[in-house]
Design an enzyme around this catalytic site. Sequence first.
Site, PDB file in Angstrom:
ATOM      1  N   SER A  96       0.851  -1.192   0.000  1.00  0.00           N
ATOM      2  CA  SER A  96       0.000   0.000   0.000  1.00  0.00           C
ATOM      3  C   SER A  96       0.884   1.238   0.000  1.00  0.00           C
ATOM      4  CB  SER A  96      -0.893   0.023   1.244  1.00  0.00           C
ATOM      5  OG  SER A  96      -1.498   1.290   1.425  1.00  0.00           O
ATOM      6  N   TYR A 149      -2.765  -0.767  10.143  1.00  0.00           N
ATOM      7  CA  TYR A 149      -2.798  -1.141   8.730  1.00  0.00           C
ATOM      8  C   TYR A 149      -1.511  -0.710   8.029  1.00  0.00           C
ATOM      9  CZ  TYR A 149      -4.254  -1.351   3.828  1.00  0.00           C
ATOM     10  OH  TYR A 149      -4.307  -1.619   2.476  1.00  0.00           O
TER      11      TYR A 149
END
Length: 248
Positions: free
Chosen positions: A140, A154
Site C-alpha cells: 500500500s 494497517y
Amino acid sequence: MRNNILITGASSGLGKGMAIEYAKMGRNLALCARRVERLEELKTELLKINPNITVICKSLDVNDHDAVFKVFGEFKQELGQLDRVVVNAGMGKGASIGTGYFHANKQTAITNFVSAIAQCEAAVEIFREQNFGHLVTISSISAVRGFRRAMTVYAATKAGLSSLSEGMRIDLARTPIKVSTIHPGFIRSEINEKVKTAPFMVDTETGCKAIVKASEKEGANTFVPAWPWSIMQLLLRIAPQSMLAKMS
C-alpha cells in the site's frame, strides 16, 4: 508468460478486479477466499469473459496457516504449475492505539502480515521446487509512512510486508524466482468503502488494471496508478506530520 495465476482474497475488491483483468488476458486462475459462494459467482463471470481459460476456486481463510500450504499445494497439483502468486488477502479493521480496539488491531496485524508470511512461504516453497515463479505482494502507499486512527496498524503491516518482500527479493536474486511489490494508492474497494474522502481515489477497475499492468512488468517496487503515486510516494516520505493528519 505467466499463464497460471493464484490470487488470494479473490472474492471481492482488488482480488476480484485482478481476476477479471487476467481473464481478459487469457490466463488460468486459481482463486481462493473465505466466501466460496462469491468465488463461484465470480467463476461464472470469468468464464463468460473468456470460456477458454481454466478457473479453480477453493475456500481459504488465510489465517488458517496450515490450510494455506494445503490449498496452494492443491492448486499447483491441479494446474500442473503455478507461474504467479498474488498475495492480496487483507483487511483494514482498527482504531487509534489505546482506545480499546486491540482485538481489531490484532486481527488486522495477523491477517495482513503474519498470514502474508504464510502465503509467501507456501508460494516460494512451490517456486523453489519448480525453479521458477513470480511472487507479487500487494502492499500500500501507506507503507511509506505512519498514519493515524484506523490506518495506524494497517500502515504498519504494509510497511512490514514491503520490507519482507525486499528481503525475499535479495534472498532470491540469483534464482529464476522474482518478487514484486505493488503499492496501490487509494483505490475504491470494500476494504475502504466507509472512507468518504481520500486524495486521488480511483475506481476499482482503473486501480486493478494498473496493478495487473505493473505485475506484468515484474519490477521490484511499483506505485500505482503511476500518476500521481510514483511522485506522491516521494513527497510522503518527507511530508510533515500535519500533512499526514489530513490524509487519514
